[in-house]
Design an enzyme around this catalytic site. Structure first.
Site, mmCIF file in Angstrom:
data_model
loop_
_atom_site.group_PDB
_atom_site.id
_atom_site.type_symbol
_atom_site.label_atom_id
_atom_site.label_comp_id
_atom_site.label_asym_id
_atom_site.label_seq_id
_atom_site.Cartn_x
_atom_site.Cartn_y
_atom_site.Cartn_z
ATOM 1 N N HIS A 72 0.691 -1.140 0.055
ATOM 2 C CA HIS A 72 0.050 -0.133 0.012
ATOM 3 C C HIS A 72 0.869 1.318 -0.039
ATOM 4 O O HIS A 72 1.988 1.337 0.695
ATOM 5 C CB HIS A 72 -0.946 -0.001 1.204
ATOM 6 C CG HIS A 72 -1.771 1.235 1.205
ATOM 7 N ND1 HIS A 72 -2.910 1.104 0.251
ATOM 8 C CD2 HIS A 72 -1.958 2.260 2.007
ATOM 9 C CE1 HIS A 72 -3.548 2.449 0.453
ATOM 10 N NE2 HIS A 72 -2.857 3.122 1.580
ATOM 11 N N ASP A 125 -6.601 -2.660 4.010
ATOM 12 C CA ASP A 125 -5.251 -2.458 4.115
ATOM 13 C C ASP A 125 -4.931 -2.324 5.692
ATOM 14 O O ASP A 125 -4.410 -1.571 6.042
ATOM 15 C CB ASP A 125 -5.198 -0.912 3.648
ATOM 16 C CG ASP A 125 -5.063 -1.080 2.157
ATOM 17 O OD1 ASP A 125 -4.675 -1.782 1.394
ATOM 18 O OD2 ASP A 125 -5.733 0.000 1.698
HETATM 19 C C1 GAR Z 1 1.247 0.742 -6.137
HETATM 20 O O1 GAR Z 1 1.422 2.204 -5.835
HETATM 21 C C2 GAR Z 1 0.301 0.155 -4.981
HETATM 22 O O2 GAR Z 1 0.818 0.371 -3.837
HETATM 23 C C3 GAR Z 1 -1.031 0.449 -5.115
HETATM 24 O O3 GAR Z 1 -1.055 0.532 -6.487
HETATM 25 C C4 GAR Z 1 0.050 0.943 -7.382
HETATM 26 C C5 GAR Z 1 0.184 -0.323 -8.109
HETATM 27 O O4 GAR Z 1 1.216 0.003 -9.116
HETATM 28 N N1 GAR Z 1 -1.831 -0.256 -4.451
HETATM 29 C C6 GAR Z 1 -3.013 0.175 -3.770
HETATM 30 O O5 GAR Z 1 -3.037 1.436 -3.724
HETATM 31 C C7 GAR Z 1 -3.593 -0.963 -3.078
HETATM 32 N N2 GAR Z 1 -4.544 -0.242 -2.008
HETATM 33 P P1 GAR Z 1 1.809 -1.060 -9.819
HETATM 34 O O6 GAR Z 1 0.863 -1.793 -10.617
HETATM 35 O O7 GAR Z 1 2.871 -0.489 -10.964
HETATM 36 O O8 GAR Z 1 2.611 -1.947 -9.234
#
Ligand code: GAR
Length: 221
Positions: free
Chosen positions: A112, A148
């Protein structure tokens, strides 16, 4: 070389965290084997990344299932049939049902983009930026029934600078995500993680009590 832990990655979007995991495995720095990548989004770039590295992938469209349990059951069946031990949520934008979590007890982890328990849910980076905190960061934690909210494995602290925009902050947080996620999986692969109630302990750590951060920096105090 340690035993390689079989993992399944769930991703809905760009998959840069998936890429970091792949890169660390290919560099021999992470003892994991990605058995399958599952996405609920057929257009996710994460799928292209899996393809490029010859990793099996499955698209499971959540819209095609009558409810969350049915969708989760399908994913669980795929993960089990691939021999997955640890489920790694990497930008997976669906909340998992208690049924799924029962199938993989203490074996589902999530990343997260905020210092939990602050700013859970969507757009953690934006929430922190708008709140005006001086530090934000990212968190890898075990998934539980909440959003989360499960036991925390590792966090990285990222200062919020006066020159930051939401985007520059998000970029620096993402860079740290790409470091702490492989580290968390490696702790797991090495069998060093213990959970006591909400406390996660990692066996054999070299800790330092002098790691205090200030932002803005202290001027002579
Ligand atoms: C990341 O920043 C992750 O922490 C977030 O989505 C993005 C995915 O990036 N997740 C959340 O917000 C979950 N609550 P990615 O597809 O490039 O790994």
């Amino acid at each position: 070389m340690e035993k390689k832990i079989p993992i399944g990655v769930l991703a809905s979007g760009s998959g840069s965290n998936l890429q970091s995991i792949i890169d660390h495995i290919e560099q021999g720095r992470l003892d994991a084997d990605i058995r399958v990548v599952i996405s609920n989004n057929p257009d996710a770039y994460a799928i292209t990344r899996a393809q490029k590295h010859g990793i099996p992938f499955v698209i499971v469209r959540h819209q095609e299932f009558p409810d969350r349990e049915a969708f989760d059951r399908q994913m669980a069946e795929i993960l089990i049939s691939c021999g997955v031990e640890l489920v790694v949520m990497a930008g997976f934008m669906r909340v998992l049902s208690p049924l799924f979590l029962k199938t993989f007890p203490q074996r589902v982890i999530n990343i997260h983009p905020a210092l939990l328990p602050s700013f859970p849910g969507l757009h953690g980076q934006r929430q922190a930026f708008e709140y005006g905190v001086k530090f934000s960061g990212c968190t890898v934690h075990f998934a539980d029934d909440g959003v989360d909210s499960g036991p925390i494995i590792i966090q990285a602290v990222v200062p919020v600078l006066e020159t930051d925009t939401e985007d520059t902050l998000a970029e620096r947080i993402l860079r740290e995500e790409h470091r702490i996620y492989p580290q968390a999986i490696q702790f797991y692969a090495e069998g060093r993680i213990e959970i006591h109630n909400r406390q996660v302990r990692i066996r054999g750590l070299k800790e330092s009590a002098s790691q205090v951060l200030h932002n803005p920096p202290l001027e002579g105090f």
